[in-house]
Design a protein around this motif. Structure first.
Motif, PDB file in Angstrom:
ATOM      1  N   VAL A 155     -27.335 -22.727   7.782  1.00 42.98           N
ATOM      2  CA  VAL A 155     -28.460 -22.990   8.677  1.00 42.98           C
ATOM      3  C   VAL A 155     -28.091 -24.146   9.595  1.00 42.98           C
ATOM      4  O   VAL A 155     -27.686 -25.215   9.132  1.00 42.98           O
ATOM      5  CB  VAL A 155     -29.740 -23.315   7.887  1.00 42.98           C
ATOM      6  N   THR A 156     -28.214 -23.917  10.883  1.00 46.65           N
ATOM      7  CA  THR A 156     -27.817 -24.888  11.896  1.00 46.65           C
ATOM      8  C   THR A 156     -28.993 -25.208  12.797  1.00 46.65           C
ATOM      9  O   THR A 156     -29.679 -24.305  13.286  1.00 46.65           O
ATOM     10  CB  THR A 156     -26.671 -24.329  12.766  1.00 46.65           C
ATOM     11  N   ARG A 157     -29.208 -26.489  13.031  1.00 49.15           N
ATOM     12  CA  ARG A 157     -30.228 -26.938  13.992  1.00 49.15           C
ATOM     13  C   ARG A 157     -29.551 -27.115  15.340  1.00 49.15           C
ATOM     14  O   ARG A 157     -28.693 -27.977  15.519  1.00 49.15           O
ATOM     15  CB  ARG A 157     -30.842 -28.258  13.521  1.00 49.15           C
ATOM     16  N   TYR A 158     -29.911 -26.261  16.294  1.00 51.83           N
ATOM     17  CA  TYR A 158     -29.490 -26.454  17.676  1.00 51.83           C
ATOM     18  C   TYR A 158     -30.576 -27.218  18.420  1.00 51.83           C
ATOM     19  O   TYR A 158     -31.598 -27.595  17.846  1.00 51.83           O
ATOM     20  CB  TYR A 158     -29.201 -25.103  18.334  1.00 51.83           C
ATOM     21  N   ARG A 159     -30.359 -27.426  19.698  1.00 52.87           N
ATOM     22  CA  ARG A 159     -31.292 -28.270  20.446  1.00 52.87           C
ATOM     23  C   ARG A 159     -32.696 -27.695  20.502  1.00 52.87           C
ATOM     24  O   ARG A 159     -33.680 -28.423  20.409  1.00 52.87           O
ATOM     25  CB  ARG A 159     -30.751 -28.502  21.864  1.00 52.87           C
ATOM     26  N   ASP A 160     -32.802 -26.361  20.637  1.00 53.09           N
ATOM     27  CA  ASP A 160     -34.135 -25.778  20.815  1.00 53.09           C
ATOM     28  C   ASP A 160     -34.452 -24.689  19.803  1.00 53.09           C
ATOM     29  O   ASP A 160     -35.410 -23.940  19.979  1.00 53.09           O
ATOM     30  CB  ASP A 160     -34.284 -25.228  22.233  1.00 53.09           C
ATOM     31  N   CYS A 161     -33.646 -24.582  18.733  1.00 55.35           N
ATOM     32  CA  CYS A 161     -33.916 -23.550  17.732  1.00 55.35           C
ATOM     33  C   CYS A 161     -33.208 -23.894  16.435  1.00 55.35           C
ATOM     34  O   CYS A 161     -32.318 -24.758  16.388  1.00 55.35           O
ATOM     35  CB  CYS A 161     -33.490 -22.168  18.228  1.00 55.35           C
ATOM     36  N   VAL A 162     -33.609 -23.198  15.373  1.00 50.00           N
ATOM     37  CA  VAL A 162     -32.895 -23.237  14.096  1.00 50.00           C
ATOM     38  C   VAL A 162     -32.308 -21.850  13.872  1.00 50.00           C
ATOM     39  O   VAL A 162     -32.981 -20.843  14.114  1.00 50.00           O
ATOM     40  CB  VAL A 162     -33.827 -23.626  12.934  1.00 50.00           C
ATOM     41  N   GLN A 163     -31.091 -21.803  13.370  1.00 50.27           N
ATOM     42  CA  GLN A 163     -30.398 -20.530  13.173  1.00 50.27           C
ATOM     43  C   GLN A 163     -29.940 -20.397  11.733  1.00 50.27           C
ATOM     44  O   GLN A 163     -29.364 -21.333  11.160  1.00 50.27           O
ATOM     45  CB  GLN A 163     -29.188 -20.455  14.099  1.00 50.27           C
ATOM     46  N   ALA A 164     -30.171 -19.235  11.136  1.00 46.30           N
ATOM     47  CA  ALA A 164     -29.621 -18.884   9.835  1.00 46.30           C
ATOM     48  C   ALA A 164     -28.622 -17.759  10.045  1.00 46.30           C
ATOM     49  O   ALA A 164     -28.954 -16.740  10.665  1.00 46.30           O
ATOM     50  CB  ALA A 164     -30.725 -18.444   8.883  1.00 46.30           C
ATOM     51  N   ALA A 165     -27.392 -17.936   9.543  1.00 45.87           N
ATOM     52  CA  ALA A 165     -26.323 -16.970   9.804  1.00 45.87           C
ATOM     53  C   ALA A 165     -25.602 -16.609   8.518  1.00 45.87           C
ATOM     54  O   ALA A 165     -25.470 -17.427   7.601  1.00 45.87           O
ATOM     55  CB  ALA A 165     -25.330 -17.553  10.814  1.00 45.87           C
ATOM     56  N   SER A 166     -25.103 -15.364   8.488  1.00 44.64           N
ATOM     57  CA  SER A 166     -24.400 -14.887   7.302  1.00 44.64           C
ATOM     58  C   SER A 166     -23.703 -13.565   7.607  1.00 44.64           C
ATOM     59  O   SER A 166     -23.734 -13.079   8.731  1.00 44.64           O
ATOM     60  CB  SER A 166     -25.388 -14.713   6.139  1.00 44.64           C
ATOM     61  N   PHE A 167     -23.078 -13.013   6.590  1.00 40.63           N
ATOM     62  CA  PHE A 167     -22.523 -11.663   6.502  1.00 40.63           C
ATOM     63  C   PHE A 167     -21.116 -11.506   7.069  1.00 40.63           C
ATOM     64  O   PHE A 167     -20.757 -12.075   8.086  1.00 40.63           O
ATOM     65  CB  PHE A 167     -23.458 -10.610   7.114  1.00 40.63           C
ATOM     66  N   VAL A 168     -20.353 -10.748   6.310  1.00 38.79           N
ATOM     67  CA  VAL A 168     -19.024 -10.295   6.682  1.00 38.79           C
ATOM     68  C   VAL A 168     -19.074  -8.777   6.555  1.00 38.79           C
ATOM     69  O   VAL A 168     -18.980  -8.230   5.465  1.00 38.79           O
ATOM     70  CB  VAL A 168     -17.950 -10.896   5.762  1.00 38.79           C
ATOM     71  N   GLU A 169     -19.259  -8.121   7.676  1.00 42.49           N
ATOM     72  CA  GLU A 169     -19.389  -6.662   7.721  1.00 42.49           C
ATOM     73  C   GLU A 169     -18.163  -6.118   8.437  1.00 42.49           C
ATOM     74  O   GLU A 169     -18.007  -6.299   9.645  1.00 42.49           O
ATOM     75  CB  GLU A 169     -20.674  -6.283   8.465  1.00 42.49           C
ATOM     76  N   LEU A 170     -17.266  -5.479   7.684  1.00 41.73           N
ATOM     77  CA  LEU A 170     -16.006  -5.005   8.245  1.00 41.73           C
ATOM     78  C   LEU A 170     -16.187  -3.606   8.802  1.00 41.73           C
ATOM     79  O   LEU A 170     -16.402  -2.653   8.041  1.00 41.73           O
ATOM     80  CB  LEU A 170     -14.921  -5.015   7.177  1.00 41.73           C
ATOM     81  N   GLY A 171     -16.105  -3.467  10.120  1.00 41.08           N
ATOM     82  CA  GLY A 171     -16.390  -2.154  10.666  1.00 41.08           C
ATOM     83  C   GLY A 171     -16.011  -1.973  12.109  1.00 41.08           C
ATOM     84  O   GLY A 171     -15.099  -2.603  12.642  1.00 41.08           O
ATOM     85  N   ASP A 172     -16.769  -1.124  12.758  1.00 39.61           N
ATOM     86  CA  ASP A 172     -16.554  -0.712  14.141  1.00 39.61           C
ATOM     87  C   ASP A 172     -17.323  -1.664  15.059  1.00 39.61           C
ATOM     88  O   ASP A 172     -18.524  -1.873  14.875  1.00 39.61           O
ATOM     89  CB  ASP A 172     -17.079   0.722  14.307  1.00 39.61           C
ATOM     90  N   PRO A 173     -16.663  -2.253  16.053  1.00 44.81           N
ATOM     91  CA  PRO A 173     -17.375  -3.192  16.933  1.00 44.81           C
ATOM     92  C   PRO A 173     -18.521  -2.556  17.712  1.00 44.81           C
ATOM     93  O   PRO A 173     -19.454  -3.250  18.122  1.00 44.81           O
ATOM     94  CB  PRO A 173     -16.284  -3.697  17.886  1.00 44.81           C
TER      95      PRO A 173
END
Length: 406
Positions: A292-310
């Protein structure tokens, strides 16, 4: 003065363009990501200098069953993409052998050691030193056993210039106050950092590039080889540098290279930042593989390693699980969530491809940085500027030669 065309306007391409302009070359960036939707601008914002050990390791292979999406983890192998991830996985197994793993660590270590100094130089060069935050990051566990084993693993890992330390009483109170229940354990890393806002970084890099005389051409690029030279139809250049992330494969294969890259797709959700402290460094909830990252105007939750087709459709279950993690942890931000999916460009040994083509004389490349694109962008730029000028690069490029896959 020769002109270099860089294919790809992500963080690696723009940083390298600025370095080449400062070295006296004329530079054109060819970029079709008009909306800024690439992984460069949707990642966790974390300058991860602690990740000296490549993710291609026997430890990672052994942990694979417990990390599967079907078992609540962050690793996904879409059945429809088996033709992509199966051969990639076999190569990853070979790269995970102890001897290869040690070589990977030795290759990454000097780059990671210079990553933060290179970011300081780049942030100053683009007139945006406030975009670089050097406050480290936290790792939090809510299970007692997870806290014990997680801390032990990090304390025994090669973390380069970053250091693991106890959280203070005040920091522990802040972390406990983030969720519905207190943490069972937490550590703070020093030496790592964060970009304050990825959107602002993109604007600052593009502005600095143009102010130096760089040209941005917003169009799709195709590479051809004519008379032993690489050319981009419609773009004047005597040297070409490929920095196109996962799209680098088709461009490099047109020049005769084998590029076993895969789209390692990540997901994030963003929401209003009002409930999250503005000065809190990134927080990793390791049991949920979420940062979870606090940017200037939002909070972001990030995850996942999905190996596949772009180009495959996004999997909405990934966003739904992220949102559920936020709710279950009781984190102080809520929807409506803005959703994003992007492709990390990953090679089987989890090392980037950086160097000069041995098949086409005027072709160079810098791609495949997997989770470390943001971290390594300025040092990659410095390496490429030195190599393309014929000087001595700050680290040996041999481990990153794309011919290792030939």
């Amino acid at each position: 003065m020769g002109r270099t065309a860089i294919v790809g306007g992500g963080v690696v391409g723009l940083c390298t363009g600025i370095a080449l302009l400062d070295a006296g070359r004329a530079v054109t960036v060819v970029d079709d990501d008009l909306a800024g939707a690439a992984a460069s601008w949707g990642n966790a914002g974390h300058i991860a200098v602690e990740q000296v050990e490549p993710l291609a390791s026997m430890e990672a292979v052994r942990s694979l069953p417990g990390r599967l999406f079907s078992r609540g983890g962050a690793l996904a192998f879409p059945p429809s993409a088996i033709g992509r991830w199966l051969p990639f996985g076999l190569r990853l197994l070979a790269a995970s052998r102890p001897a290869q793993f040690r070589k990977g660590c030795a290759a990454l270590r000097p780059l990671m050691a210079e990553a933060m100094p290179a970011w300081r130089t780049m942030a100053d060069a683009i007139g945006a030193p406030d975009l670089l935050r050097e406050d480290g990051h936290f790792i939090v566990w809510h299970g007692e056993q997870a806290a014990i084993s997680g801390r032990k693993a990090w304390e025994s890992a090669d973390t380069g210039a970053a250091r693991v330390q106890d959280v203070s009483a005040a920091e522990r109170a802040v972390l406990d106050g983030l969720g519905a229940q207190p943490a069972a354990g937490a550590v703070r890393f020093t030496g790592s950092g964060q970009i304050a806002d990825l959107g602002d970084l993109r604007k600052a890099l593009r502005a600095a590039f143009v102010q130096r005389g760089g040209v941005i051409v917003e169009r799709h690029a195709e590479l051809h080889v004519q008379g032993g030279k690489a050319v981009l139809p419609g773009v004047e250049a005597d040297t070409i540098l490929i920095c196109a992330g996962v799209r680098s494969r088709a461009l490099m294969e047109a020049a005769g290279h084998k590029v076993p890259i895969i789209a390692e797709r990540g997901y994030h959700v963003r929401a209003d930042a009002s409930g999250w402290a503005a000065d809190l460094p990134p927080v990793v909830f390791e049991e949920r593989s979420m940062i979870v990252t606090r940017y200037r105007d939002c909070v972001q939750a990030a995850s996942f390693v999905e190996l596949g087709d772009p180009d495959a459709p996004a999997d909405p279950r990934k966003w739904e699980r992220l949102e559920r993690h936020v709710r279950e942890l009781g984190l102080p931000f809520a929807g409506p969530f803005r959703r994003w999916m992007g492709c990390r460009p990953t090679l089987p040994d989890y090392l980037p491809a950086i160097g000069r083509s041995r098949r086409v004389d005027n072709l160079h490349y810098a791609f495949g940085h997997q989770h470390l694109g943001l971290t390594l962008a300025p040092i990659t730029a410095r390496l490429m500027a030195a190599a393309m000028a014929g000087g001595e690069p700050v680290a040996q490029l041999a481990p990153f030669d794309i011919e290792r896959f030939a």
